[in-house]
Design a protein around this motif. Sequence first.
Motif, PDB file in Angstrom:
ATOM      1  N   PHE A 190      22.470  12.147  37.151  1.00  0.00           N
ATOM      2  CA  PHE A 190      21.051  12.151  36.930  1.00  0.00           C
ATOM      3  C   PHE A 190      20.400  12.559  38.447  1.00  0.00           C
ATOM      4  N   PHE A 192      24.123   8.349  28.194  1.00  0.00           N
ATOM      5  CA  PHE A 192      23.432   7.460  29.163  1.00  0.00           C
ATOM      6  C   PHE A 192      22.682   8.481  29.959  1.00  0.00           C
ATOM      7  N   LEU A 193      23.159   9.466  30.255  1.00  0.00           N
ATOM      8  CA  LEU A 193      22.303  10.780  31.110  1.00  0.00           C
ATOM      9  C   LEU A 193      21.405  11.394  30.213  1.00  0.00           C
ATOM     10  N   ILE A 245      29.453   8.864  28.917  1.00  0.00           N
ATOM     11  CA  ILE A 245      28.305   9.351  30.272  1.00  0.00           C
ATOM     12  C   ILE A 245      26.958  10.439  29.589  1.00  0.00           C
ATOM     13  N   PRO A 246      27.238  11.271  28.600  1.00  0.00           N
ATOM     14  CA  PRO A 246      26.211  12.108  28.443  1.00  0.00           C
ATOM     15  C   PRO A 246      25.117  11.445  27.616  1.00  0.00           C
ATOM     16  N   PRO A 277      30.317   4.293  32.589  1.00  0.00           N
ATOM     17  CA  PRO A 277      29.249   5.364  32.066  1.00  0.00           C
ATOM     18  C   PRO A 277      27.904   5.253  32.749  1.00  0.00           C
ATOM     19  N   ALA A 329      26.695   8.599  34.803  1.00  0.00           N
ATOM     20  CA  ALA A 329      25.499   8.877  34.530  1.00  0.00           C
ATOM     21  C   ALA A 329      24.316   9.168  35.625  1.00  0.00           C
TER      22      ALA A 329
END
Length: 360
Positions: free
Chosen positions: A51, A172-173, A169-170, A43, A47
């Motif tokens: 980013f 963390f992003l 991932i979303p 993740p 991310a």
Amino acid sequence: MFGKKWFQTLVAFVLIFALILLISKVNFLFSPIIKYVQAVAIPIVGAGVLFYLTKPILTFLEKYRVKRIFGILIIFLLLILVGILFVMFIVPIAQNQIHNIIANTPKMVQTVEHWINLLQSNQITIPPQVNDAINNFMSNIQSHVESIVGYVFNFISQLVSFVISLALIPFFLFFMLKDGDKLVPFITQIFKKEKADNIKSLLKKLNYTLAGFIQGQIIVSFILGVLLFIGYFAMGLDYSLTLALFAMVMNVIPFLGPFLAVIPAIIVALIQDPIMVVWVLIITVIAQQTESNLISPNVMGRVLSLHPLTVITVILAAGSIAGFLGILFAVPFYAALKTIIMHFYQTYQDSKDNKKDALI
């Protein structure tokens, strides 16, 4: 002797190796930390890549006085739109081509065996060692196929945990885009102003290096994939989209990636029509020359300033240590390490110059 630079350097190396030896003896203390890092690695890395790809968009939106939270929302909508378009238009074609590749695998194997037998029939041109290796491979081809099937099942078992990691991932992003600017002040708040400024400078250089590598490598790989798809499609090569997507992914690996990417295209061309191998090589050379002479210098610039021989050495060493992941992350890790070393060396040189100026 204790004040000599060479003695201090020697002591520093001895202490570093002693610390490494001590850590290796008590590695059980670090196993929970390692497991935690492995759990969040995908993740965070995923991310982090997104980013650096989306940060310029957020900066552009904020330049026109769009609030950050709305800018992040726009970025997520754009990512969702790109994902939908990819699933609607790219995935079905690639899935159909992959299905055809699997269905035609026996034919491909027969063609490869035919070419091997053709080469073996001319014993004069084949060294005995190569001929023995070919015979060994052909006699154990069944075991090789079984090993591949085992790898496939192992891959499927790991795919579930990978998908779960992708789902994070979303989140963390979102927080990287929202609170990323607060990281440096948070780290430097415990230091005095001079050291804090030095750390800020180091983190700024690291950010510039990683951004240059990630943004440049993704853009270059995408453009190269498009060029190869146009060339493969124009020459009528089977599975052109799948081969171009594979080349796009492989090109993320600097220098070695393009050579790995062309192998499946050569095999498919050899099976479809041997003369097409020449066209595949021509198209690959044109695309690679376009990428290396026009695209990479303008997109990536001189951000990394790494010699090709150094990159190849680092990739090979990392691959022998950590496998494919080592190959994938070797160059950005080395670039970041080089940035850190150069920063502290420059800091040391500046401190020496300041001392000289003070004495004068």
